[in-house]
Design an enzyme around this catalytic site. Structure first.
Site, mmCIF file in Angstrom:
data_model
loop_
_atom_site.group_PDB
_atom_site.id
_atom_site.type_symbol
_atom_site.label_atom_id
_atom_site.label_comp_id
_atom_site.label_asym_id
_atom_site.label_seq_id
_atom_site.Cartn_x
_atom_site.Cartn_y
_atom_site.Cartn_z
ATOM 1 N N LYS A 66 6.359 -4.149 -4.282
ATOM 2 C CA LYS A 66 7.790 -3.852 -4.260
ATOM 3 C C LYS A 66 8.350 -3.982 -2.847
ATOM 4 C CE LYS A 66 11.723 -2.644 -5.969
ATOM 5 N NZ LYS A 66 12.437 -3.741 -6.651
ATOM 6 N N LYS A 119 13.106 -14.889 -10.680
ATOM 7 C CA LYS A 119 12.824 -13.827 -11.664
ATOM 8 C C LYS A 119 11.789 -14.305 -12.680
ATOM 9 C CE LYS A 119 13.910 -10.930 -10.259
ATOM 10 N NZ LYS A 119 14.692 -10.715 -9.071
ATOM 11 N N CYS A 141 0.826 -1.210 0.000
ATOM 12 C CA CYS A 141 0.000 0.000 0.000
ATOM 13 C C CYS A 141 0.864 1.264 0.000
ATOM 14 C CB CYS A 141 -0.880 0.039 1.238
ATOM 15 S SG CYS A 141 -1.931 -1.393 1.426
ATOM 16 N N GLU A 188 17.880 -17.414 -7.843
ATOM 17 C CA GLU A 188 17.452 -16.066 -8.228
ATOM 18 C C GLU A 188 16.882 -16.067 -9.650
ATOM 19 O OE1 GLU A 188 16.671 -13.370 -7.090
ATOM 20 O OE2 GLU A 188 17.018 -11.805 -8.566
ATOM 21 N N TRP A 225 -3.296 -2.615 -1.440
ATOM 22 C CA TRP A 225 -2.886 -3.980 -1.806
ATOM 23 C C TRP A 225 -3.659 -4.873 -0.843
ATOM 24 C CZ3 TRP A 225 -0.448 -8.312 0.237
ATOM 25 C CH2 TRP A 225 0.120 -9.211 -0.694
ATOM 26 N N ARG A 242 5.076 0.273 -5.945
ATOM 27 C CA ARG A 242 5.087 -0.569 -4.752
ATOM 28 C C ARG A 242 4.143 -1.766 -4.884
ATOM 29 N NH1 ARG A 242 6.785 2.500 0.038
ATOM 30 N NH2 ARG A 242 5.475 1.158 1.280
ATOM 31 N N ASN A 282 -2.068 1.879 5.900
ATOM 32 C CA ASN A 282 -1.147 0.834 5.415
ATOM 33 C C ASN A 282 -0.882 -0.100 6.573
ATOM 34 O OD1 ASN A 282 -0.904 2.326 3.115
ATOM 35 N ND2 ASN A 282 1.217 2.941 3.445
ATOM 36 N N GLY A 283 -0.803 -1.391 6.309
ATOM 37 C CA GLY A 283 -0.495 -2.342 7.380
ATOM 38 C C GLY A 283 -1.658 -3.276 7.649
ATOM 39 N N GLU A 313 8.335 -14.577 -11.140
ATOM 40 C CA GLU A 313 7.786 -13.260 -10.817
ATOM 41 C C GLU A 313 7.217 -12.534 -12.014
ATOM 42 O OE1 GLU A 313 11.263 -11.297 -8.912
ATOM 43 O OE2 GLU A 313 9.708 -10.356 -7.705
ATOM 44 N N HIS A 368 18.406 -36.475 -7.093
ATOM 45 C CA HIS A 368 17.638 -36.840 -5.894
ATOM 46 C C HIS A 368 16.159 -36.505 -6.036
ATOM 47 C CE1 HIS A 368 21.426 -37.780 -4.017
ATOM 48 N NE2 HIS A 368 21.884 -36.599 -4.381
HETATM 49 C C1 AGP Z 1 12.580 -9.578 -5.935
HETATM 50 O O1 AGP Z 1 12.504 -9.574 -7.311
HETATM 51 C C2 AGP Z 1 11.298 -9.569 -5.260
HETATM 52 N N1 AGP Z 1 10.447 -8.531 -5.686
HETATM 53 C C3 AGP Z 1 11.304 -9.860 -3.773
HETATM 54 O O2 AGP Z 1 11.672 -11.193 -3.640
HETATM 55 C C4 AGP Z 1 12.194 -8.988 -2.863
HETATM 56 O O3 AGP Z 1 13.537 -9.239 -3.121
HETATM 57 C C5 AGP Z 1 11.840 -9.292 -1.401
HETATM 58 O O4 AGP Z 1 10.511 -8.946 -1.170
HETATM 59 C C6 AGP Z 1 12.748 -8.580 -0.423
HETATM 60 O O5 AGP Z 1 12.658 -7.191 -0.568
HETATM 61 P P1 AGP Z 1 13.697 -6.232 0.107
HETATM 62 O O6 AGP Z 1 15.017 -6.485 -0.502
HETATM 63 O O7 AGP Z 1 13.191 -4.853 -0.174
HETATM 64 O O8 AGP Z 1 13.708 -6.546 1.572
#
Ligand code: AGP
Length: 607
Positions: free
Chosen positions: A602, A484, A2, A480, A73, A27, A99-100, A487, A503
């Site tokens: 974000k 990606k 949010c 990673e 959100w 965000r 927010n929260g 995501e 395994h």
């Molecule tokens: C990364 O592409 C993601 N959007 C997500 O995994 C992110 O890295 C994670 O939420 C941690 O965020 P931060 O680094 O702001 O703590």
């Protein structure tokens, strides 16, 4: 997650709130709304969907020069117009944005309903509006303070009442909030990006603080009405750093920025003469650093994978036992904190709630915690004992790219410093620095061949499942790469140590499941090659990311993308670039919303 903004001044609040919400949309959100007051009337517009949808229902010349706005959100209650913020009390005179998460919302709601309050949404946030109403006797600040004393959970709240002209009251607990100061106008927001176009002077609120702003003034106090003196800080960020420029997406821009951003991470931090790193922000003396016996790095998502790469390095070059742990697990695990253990929290945003809570839990147990963060003044950076800013510049795309390589660069410098204080010779330090300094050019070389990755994405983006396989220091990079692709392209992908496929995951191999192998010319090279052959003989398509001129690999793999040669510890910086590009181009092929993938945010500021 949010986003929140409030404005009071003499300009049109509508325009400023909408443009502020637009700046906050990176965000992640699913609905948006504004509440603007004009001539004692609250004008409320809320809509599920993007800011443009909200904009289409807001009258062009909506009058009023104070109000609040919110990007939601969803957590409690589905995504619809009614659940969007702001929420109002029974009289329609008080409006709030939140927010929260309010954890005790059920019991508060029951109590308020018994008292006769009528609820219109399914959200946890609406209880705040009714609580403020129940305490309101003309003093909005008092009513909000009484309200927050009953709340359990996290919040950044803004409240307005039509009976308190041009006043906005905000309260913070676990959700970021800043006041931005300009001549005869004030903003209050969850993020500096919302106000950057209008003000450079900001005050960061801390948990437990309540702010009251009007166009001419601001006051900050705690819930016991003790006034708090706060430092005004100047934002050094420039608005143009947040623009997309000529790129079609922020993600692509941020991938390409890595040649520059990595140099920024190193700038002014290399001591060539002593062959070590200068990291004054650590706030730890050499004696304290030398007393470190163990290190635990905690983080989430991409930051966690950066941590895992660095754990390999720290053990290897500094010989310090290093573990990593997801912050979401660490915070609830009642960790054993031993003297001599240093904790490092890694977070691009510096606001990830799990990481922030882990930092606080560790500090309650007396542990020293350093942070590795991108956002100057973020909660994690401010709450840790010291740390390193990664200086990657604002990362707007939800998928983290340049922050990953800069997190690595920042922590590689830390590892260099720790190693030089222990076993690493001057000459080795010199070599390490040279390797770090060469990265920008090598990344540039890879980026020149982005079109080859685009072709690979065209060829393979129809696959429903992918395996990403690496070993040693490249294993976290495989994780990673898989993250990606999931995501941004919504393709199922698993990251594994190449050794582990036997395994279990090898059962997935067939002609429709491509495997992307990270093959660096290191001590595990022949082992990775063996795993590649095992996949190939089972008809699995093989894509290899490997070093220049490697004929052996070309004979096994269906497709090879070549990266420049490097010292083995430095491959993670290079291996990750084609994986970022691959995810980007697959997303593009599949018509996905690259910069704001569905359901993602974000900075994850709720659990
Ligand atoms: C990364 O592409 C993601 N959007 C997500 O995994 C992110 O890295 C994670 O939420 C941690 O965020 P931060 O680094 O702001 O703590």
């Amino acid at each position: 997650m949010c986003g929140i903004i409030g404005y009071c001044g003499s300009r049109s609040a509508t325009r400023l709130l909408l443009s502020g919400l637009k700046r906050l949309e990176y965000r992640g959100y699913d609905s948006a709304g504004i509440g603007v007051v004009h001539e004692n009337a609250l004008q409320l517009y809320k809509k599920a969907g993007k800011i443009e949808t909200l904009q289409s229902i807001v009258p062009d010349e909506l009058e009023g020069n104070w109000g609040i706005g919110h990007n939601r959100w969803a957590t409690h209650g589905e995504v619809n117009d009614i659940n969007a913020h702001p929420h109002t009390d029974c009289t329609g005179k008080i409006a709030i944005c939140h927010n929260g998460i309010i954890e005790n919302c059920e019991s508060l709601r029951n109590r308020l309903e018994i008292e006769g309050h009528r609820f219109s949404s399914q959200t946890d946030s609406e209880v705040i509006a009714h609580l403020v109403e129940s305490f309101y006797e003309g003093n909005l600040e008092f009513a909000l303070k009484a309200t927050v004393s009953l709340l359990e959970g996290t919040y950044g709240i803004l409240a307005i009442s039509v009976d308190n002209p041009r006043q906005i009251v905000g309260a913070r607990n676990g959700s970021p909030m800043i006041i931005a100061i300009a001549d005869n106008e004030k903003f209050i927001a969850s993020d500096v990006s919302a106000v950057l176009a209008h003000a450079k002077q900001v005050i960061y609120l801390e948990d437990g603080e309540v702010a009251s702003i009007n166009p001419d003034n601001y006051e900050i106090s705690d819930v016991r009405n003790r006034s708090i003196d706060k430092k005004i800080e100047i934002i050094s960020l420039e608005l143009k750093e947040m623009e997309k420029g000529n790129y079609s997406h922020y993600m692509l821009k941020e991938i390409h920025e890595q040649t520059d951003s990595i140099s920024r991470a190193l700038k002014g931090r290399i001591d060539e003469k002593q062959a070590t790193a200068l990291l004054v922000g650590l706030n730890m003396s050499e004696t304290e650093l030398l007393a470190v016996k163990r290190i635990t790095i905690t983080a989430a998502g991409t930051s966690f994978y950066a941590a895992r790469v660095v754990a390999y390095l720290l053990e290897k070059i500094a010989r310090i036992p290093t573990t990593t742990e997801l912050s979401s697990e660490l915070r609830y695990r009642n960790p054993v904190v031993e003297r001599g253990t240093l904790y490092i929290a890694v977070s691009q945003s510096g606001e990830t709630i799990d990481t922030l809570m882990a930092v606080q839990e560790l500090q309650r147990k007396g542990a020293p915690v350093l942070s590795v963060s991108n956002v100057v003044g973020s909660s994690i950076a401010r709450e840790s004992h010291g740390g390193i800013y990664i200086h990657s510049g604002p990362e707007i795309a939800v998928a983290s790219t340049k922050a990953f390589t800069n997190q690595l660069a920042a922590m590689y410098m830390f590892a260099l410093k720790m190693a030089r204080m222990r076993h690493m010779a001057w000459s080795e330090g010199k070599k390490f620095i040279k390797n770090l300094s060469n990265l920008s050019d090598k990344i540039g070389e890879i980026l020149k061949n982005a079109d080859k990755i685009e072709q690979l994405a065209r060829k393979y983006s129809g696959a429903k499942n992918f395996l990403f396989l690496g070993r040693g220091i490249n294993f976290p990079v495989a994780l990673e790469g898989a993250l990606k692709l999931k995501e941004v392209a919504y393709i199922h992908a698993e990251g594994y140590s190449a050794a582990e496929i036997k395994h279990g995951p090898i059962a997935l191999i067939n002609s429709r499941t491509p495997s992307i192998f990270l093959v660096s010319d290191d001590h595990l090279y022949s082992k990775v090659l063996t795993s590649m052959k095992e996949v190939k003989v089972r008809n699995g398509p093989v894509i290899a990311i490997s070093t220049e001129r490697n004929e052996q690999i070309s004979r096994i793999a269906d497709d090879v993308f070549q990266i420049p040669k490097a010292e083995e510890d430095f491959y993670p910086f290079l291996m990750v670039i084609p994986l970022q590009l691959f995810a980007y181009y697959c997303a593009l092929e599949l018509g996905c919303d690259v910069d704001q993938p569905r359901n993602l945010a974000k900075s994850v500021t709720v659990e």
